[in-house]
Structure formats: structure tokens, C-alpha cells
Enzyme design. Sequence first.
Site, PDB file in Angstrom:
ATOM      1  N   THR B  14      26.171  90.977  49.316  1.00 50.60           N
ATOM      2  CA  THR B  14      27.051  91.612  50.293  1.00 50.60           C
ATOM      3  C   THR B  14      27.302  93.077  49.977  1.00 50.60           C
ATOM      4  O   THR B  14      27.176  93.937  50.851  1.00 50.60           O
ATOM      5  CB  THR B  14      28.425  90.891  50.273  1.00 50.60           C
ATOM      6  N   VAL B  15      27.632  93.353  48.721  1.00 49.30           N
ATOM      7  CA  VAL B  15      28.009  94.722  48.374  1.00 49.30           C
ATOM      8  C   VAL B  15      26.796  95.653  48.419  1.00 49.30           C
ATOM      9  O   VAL B  15      26.858  96.747  48.990  1.00 49.30           O
ATOM     10  CB  VAL B  15      28.682  94.762  46.982  1.00 49.30           C
ATOM     11  N   LYS B 107      32.933  93.809  36.769  1.00 52.51           N
ATOM     12  CA  LYS B 107      34.110  93.753  35.889  1.00 52.51           C
ATOM     13  C   LYS B 107      33.863  92.904  34.645  1.00 52.51           C
ATOM     14  O   LYS B 107      34.351  93.185  33.570  1.00 52.51           O
ATOM     15  CB  LYS B 107      35.320  93.228  36.641  1.00 52.51           C
ATOM     16  N   GLY B 136      38.699  95.992  44.558  1.00 49.84           N
ATOM     17  CA  GLY B 136      37.893  96.273  45.755  1.00 49.84           C
ATOM     18  C   GLY B 136      37.993  97.691  46.242  1.00 49.84           C
ATOM     19  O   GLY B 136      37.666  98.642  45.526  1.00 49.84           O
ATOM     20  N   ILE B 138      40.559  99.592  46.913  1.00 49.42           N
ATOM     21  CA  ILE B 138      41.685 100.430  46.464  1.00 49.42           C
ATOM     22  C   ILE B 138      41.196 101.396  45.390  1.00 49.42           C
ATOM     23  O   ILE B 138      40.676 100.951  44.368  1.00 49.42           O
ATOM     24  CB  ILE B 138      42.825  99.567  45.890  1.00 49.42           C
ATOM     25  N   GLY B 189      33.246  79.908  51.321  1.00 48.26           N
ATOM     26  CA  GLY B 189      32.458  80.817  50.486  1.00 48.26           C
ATOM     27  C   GLY B 189      33.298  81.837  49.751  1.00 48.26           C
ATOM     28  O   GLY B 189      32.798  82.881  49.320  1.00 48.26           O
ATOM     29  N   ASP B 203      38.584  86.418  36.357  1.00 45.57           N
ATOM     30  CA  ASP B 203      38.168  87.610  37.099  1.00 45.57           C
ATOM     31  C   ASP B 203      39.306  88.642  37.149  1.00 45.57           C
ATOM     32  O   ASP B 203      39.107  89.825  36.861  1.00 45.57           O
ATOM     33  CB  ASP B 203      37.763  87.175  38.510  1.00 45.57           C
ATOM     34  N   LYS B 207      39.741  92.507  35.287  1.00 44.63           N
ATOM     35  CA  LYS B 207      40.197  93.736  35.943  1.00 44.63           C
ATOM     36  C   LYS B 207      41.390  94.335  35.202  1.00 44.63           C
ATOM     37  O   LYS B 207      41.457  95.541  34.962  1.00 44.63           O
ATOM     38  CB  LYS B 207      40.563  93.428  37.399  1.00 44.63           C
TER      39      LYS B 207
END
Lengths: 428, 428
Positions: B14-15, B107, B136, B138, B189, B203, B207
Amino acid sequence: MTQPLRLGIAGLGTVGTGVIKIVRQKANLLAARTGRPIEISAVSARNRDKDRGVPISGYAWEDDPVALATRDDVDVFVELMGGSDGPAKAATEAAIAAGKDVVTANKAMLAVHGQALAEAAEKAGHVIRFEAAVAGGIPVVKALTEGLAGNEITRVMGVMNGTCNYILTRMEDAGLPYEKVFAEADALGYLEADPNLDVGGIDAGHKLSLLAAIAFGTQVDFDAVELEGIQKLSIDDIRTAASLGYRIKLLGVAQMTGRGLEQRMSPCLVPADSPIGQLQGGTNMVVLEGDSVGQIVMRGAGAGEGPTASAVMSDIIEIARGTRLTTFGQPAAGLEKARPARATAPAPYYLRMILNDRPGAMAKIATVLGEAGISIDRMRQTRHDSASAPVVIVTHKTSRDALDAALAAFGGTGVVLGEPVAIRIERV
Amino acid sequence: MTQPLRLGIAGLGTVGTGVIKIVRQKANLLAARTGRPIEISAVSARNRDKDRGVPISGYAWEDDPVALATRDDVDVFVELMGGSDGPAKAATEAAIAAGKDVVTANKAMLAVHGQALAEAAEKAGHVIRFEAAVAGGIPVVKALTEGLAGNEITRVMGVMNGTCNYILTRMEDAGLPYEKVFAEADALGYLEADPNLDVGGIDAGHKLSLLAAIAFGTQVDFDAVELEGIQKLSIDDIRTAASLGYRIKLLGVAQMTGRGLEQRMSPCLVPADSPIGQLQGGTNMVVLEGDSVGQIVMRGAGAGEGPTASAVMSDIIEIARGTRLTTFGQPAAGLEKARPARATAPAPYYLRMILNDRPGAMAKIATVLGEAGISIDRMRQTRHDSASAPVVIVTHKTSRDALDAALAAFGGTGVVLGEPVAIRIERV
């Protein structure tokens, strides 16, 4: 790059004093973060002998900020005097001509002369940074210029004058009229020397025009900002808005439309439970919207010694680290002036008026609105004892033109007493 | 600097796809903002033939990300594969050794190997940027590394895992148990391949450890993060918290204390009407506190193609503009490991337990708390039909040690059924 970065600071008010404190007290931290010492060579202010709570005798003194800005031992001219013209502009121009970088908190100067100053600085290979000029401690210039640089910016909004927000918050909380709270704010030292800069929306309009230039890649154009201050807001409007679930904020909105660049700074109704609606006192909030990132909201202190000095320091640190950015995010020489667009995007409006209480009065108002193509979402007439009846109407979305037509036509009905109040309701 | 900046992109999920779209569709905007073209030389992914909705046939293809990372026509290696080790790490190391700058959204890799990678990159004169790795869209890495660089940072907090926040929000809104909402999120998903990365807080902990390294000038130390996931939270806790005016959020807090660096990522009760309490669904929020600036709050989308690609682009643009920053805001070689401090700062706690409903049960609980030095702010026993009575207690501020002592002593009372739940109440 281990030689020190040498500052010349002009203006030793709250912010200048704050910057000196940070440079003195955090020398090790700043050196660790930039890889070099940050030093103050010289300072300038109106009054040399005032006690500022921080020693300045170790720095060279200049009575004339132009002399300060051009000293050989100054790498960065830090302009904290304020004022769009006069000494601030003269010294900034002199600094650029003498090959210095410039850090400034001066929104007025940049809103009026930013394009010319940026062109001059960039032509000479020097930078002008102004994080502290917009929204105090919130790093919004950086977020917009760099963090969101991969986005086409679609809208920028903000509550960016803490004094106005303080006045509006206080009016609601204490149930006091504008004049009373204005006098309080004045006594507390919250107002600029010319209070119209605050309550007339000018200061916030300066800030909005700077953000708009970065956001839309256009020349800063403060003259095109539609300005409306908070002076005419009554406690009745604030109370009525609250009873409808809204708060009134001095809100800036800039967006590029098919008709040109819309920039407005004006009182708006926003939902009381929205982030902007909940903003209390001197706090600022800026909303940035980009096509990829969606909506980014930033909140923080919009003024004060610490927050503003923090923003000034971030620019100084940026230069100390060797980062060289254009003033407005792309070369100033290539920026064009945007066609200004009047803020005609349809929106719901809040209307408040006093009716001559006689049979058929309400029907006449409703007829005027209907003929202007404006439909009514909510309407209420509150209980009254006299011959005049207070009426509040919330419209569905309508254009500003239609609204202006209706406002003009109210006069001809013979039933509206005085001037009706119309305030835009903003989706935030 | 008008030669193009040439990218090699590894990972076309996606990214990666989002980054390609921006580079293709915004070529002019990017060139205007950086002063040079940004081009893609080569790409790499697991599956060459997958339809990604964007043409990649114009770019050289590499099956091996290491080969991609070391190509002569690549200036910046864009690592979007993920995973703390394996191909991502191998290719990043190869890129640094081959003299490339690195932009990554990874990360996990940086939380585990960030110190070594940063040292290697900085020794070679190259940069590693990772805005997309935290929260994301920000621009919080930039805000902390640059915008607040004049501050001593006092505390960093954040809700930084959108999936967990989605699950908690959905549990409350729909009144569904954890297992049910977890299954929904899986079907949508929203979960990582290893869901424990999300719901176990790993996760978000990654961060937090990255932000802590920048904030406090210490080596990134993920192992020292006190981790607690959301798996054990029951709908009862969420409902009870709501009835007391709180919401439960997976909240990260990092602060430097006299005892060392405290880093924790755990479910906390926060006031329902606070900005963090109001955070819905996949939105992230980060709170940065500095000694000069006070509190800065940033909110935005924490994941998704557009927001994450926006963050990746900001790093690419930064490099294209010639900005050269150290990975964690100061030279990595000089960073020391902080002494980890257990999160023992006193706080109020929420306790929920089931009591054997017999005379004196409540007295025994109250006695245990009193003997541990814990005083009770609120206590309530809800109506029940069975022989077991649900009891909720909100304590005044207490240390974690005192709380642990009380929790251990409850077992000996013979009146507590099952395991009591204890959740910290955070001032936000």
C-alpha cells in the site's frame, strides 16, 4: 561545521528575553543537537537599562538595530522588534544586504513585505525563517513547509489569535459583555499596543496569509484576506450560539478554489464539541488538510515567552544544522499572485434579528429568505415582554450572495429593527 | 542542485504504491518545492506481476532488494518492506555501505537496530529518515527533532496504533467483546500478519521507543519499554470505565525521571472528554511536552496509503532539498543508553474484581488497601443476582509497588474470585 553560530538579537521584550535564556541555559543541549555552539554576539533594544531578569552585559550593545544587523560578528539576525515597517524592516533589509540569515517572529512585516524580502534574501543566498510568526509554539510553518510537502494542500484553518480566543471564552464563561472583557484583557496586558491588530483580526489575518502562501505556492497577499473582527459580537450571540450547540471563534480559512484563492478571517460558529469549539483561552489550533495526508490538527500555546522563544530557537537550530530552505517552501522569484476569490462557498448561516412584534412579521422574513433561495433549518422566536421579538434562524447551506441579497431585502420589510447579525457556520 | 534525485523503492504494498503515485502525479509540484526532479530508477517487491493500479514497467526491476539498494542509479533507498530483520535490514545495511541515503517506514527495524544503523549511516556521511515509521501522516518526527529542538522534552505520550484504537472504540460503540471485534478487524485486513504486533502493543512500543530516543537524546531501547497489550480488556471494563467518565486507550508514555527513562505502552483510563479520550477509530494522537513550549498536541491518520506515503515523501523531499539531519536529532555515536526506570510514578488506579458475596468481604478488601497505604477515591458494588459481587474501586494516587502489594494480598483474603483487573488512570 564546529565554528559557533553567532546571533544578533534585536528586540528584548518577552520573546527576546526568552531566547537569551534558552541560549544561555541550554548551551550543551543546543551544541549536541546542532553540532556547534550557538552564541549571542550583540543585542539591541529601545532601553538598555531595563532589568530583564537575564544578564546582557556580556553581549555587545547597539542602539541601532541596523548597526546590529550588519555587524561582522553576527551570522544570524534575530528580529524580534515587531511592526510591519520602520526599524524592523530597515534592519532586516540591511541584514540581508550584509549577507546574514534572518530569523523573525514578525508576522506583520512578512505579511506586507514577505515577498520582496524573500526575493532579496534568496537572490543573495540567504534564508528568512519565521516559525514564531504563526501560532506561537506550534511548529506549523515546519509542518506545512516540510512535513506535508508531498501534498497538494486543500485547506488551511486556524484559531491563531489567543487574545481573541481568550475574550470569546471569557465572555461565554463569565457572561460578560465584550466591552467589559476587552477592558479586562487590556488590564492583563494581553492586547497589542494597537488593540485593533488583535480584535480586528489583523494579526490573525497576517498569520493566515503566511500559511496560505506556503500552502498554495502563491505570493503572500494579506490585502486579499477578508477580515472581520470580534468587536461586534454580543453576549447574546454567544449565548444563543451555545444554546444551539455552537461556539463562536475567530476562525481563519484559506483554500484554493476554482475561482481563485479564498482567504478569510472572521467570527464563525463551530460545533461546541469539535476540537476547535473546545479550544479555551489563549490556546491556538491549526488544521492542515492535504490530498494524501487527510487532516492534521495541531494544538498548542499561541503566545508567551516560552512557546514563542521555542519557535524562534527551532529556526536558529535549523540554520545551525546547515538546513537551507526557501522562505515560503519554493523559490520566491517564481511565486505568482493568486487571483483573490471572495468567500462564496455555500455554508449554513446563523441569523439573529429583532422583529417588530406584529402580525405577519415572521411571514415577511420567511418570504424574503424564500425569495433569496435560502431554506431554513431551524428558527426560533424567544419569549419577550416588549414590542420587539428576538428571532434566531439557522439556514441550510446558502451562498454569501444569496445571504447578502436577503440581508438587503430585510430592510424593505419594515419589520426588522436595527441591523441583523449574520455569522457563518463552519464545518470543522 | 538541479540533477534529479533518484529513488530505489523496495516494497510495493500500500505505502510503496502510494509513494509511486505521488512521484508520478505531482512531478511539477515536487520539482517546484525541492528545486530538482524526483525520479524513480528502480523498484523491488515479492511479486512483479501483481496489478497495483499504477504502472511500474518504466522502472528497472530487481528481485533482490539488496541489489536494488546498491544500484548506481539510486541516490535514496526507500525501504518499505517492513520486518525488523531479514531483507529490510540487509538491504538497508547494503544501501548505507554503498553510499546511499535511506528513507524507511520500518519502525520494527529501527526500534531494534536503529542505533547501529544510525551509527553506520552517520559514519559514512549518509542519512536515515523515518517520518513514516511513527504515527503515519502526522509529522511528529520532524516536530520533535526540529520544531521542538530548543526544548528539554519532559514527556512524550501517544495513541499510535490505529488498529488497537479501532478495536477499543468499536467494543465500546457496539458493545461487543474483544474476540468478536478482533475477528472483525482481522476480516477487514486491519491486523498485521502477526496480530500480536498490534494488539500486544509491540508496534506502538516500537514507535514510542523511537520518539523517546529523539526526545531524551538516548539510544533507542525498545527492550526497556514496559509492554502490555489490549487482549485482556473486557467489555465490562470498557463499560465500567465509561460509566465513570473514562475511556480505555492503549497509551504510550515516555518520560525522563530522576530514576531513569520510563517507557511504557499499556492500556490506560483517560478522561472521556480529553482529546485523547475522544480519539475515534484509526486516528493517532501524539502529545509532546517541552520545558519552553508547554504542550503540543498533534492528531491525524496513523496509517493508510495516503497518510503514510505523505510521510515518506516528506523525508524524500527533505533529502532532495539538501537537508542533512542526524537520525535521532544528534550524532548517534554520542548517544548513551538510558537507565531504564520502572513506571513507578504514582497514579490513581482503576480496580475491578469479583467478590465472594458474604458479610465482611468488602471490609477485607478495604483493609488490604489501607494496609498498603492506598486510599480510596470511589468504590461501588453493582447489583448482582448471584453469590459473586462485582466491585469497582478508583484509588487516589498510589505507587505501582503499593498497588502490587495490595494485588498480591487480595489472594490471601479468600474473598476475591479470579484475577483482579488493575488499570492505571493517566492525566492527559
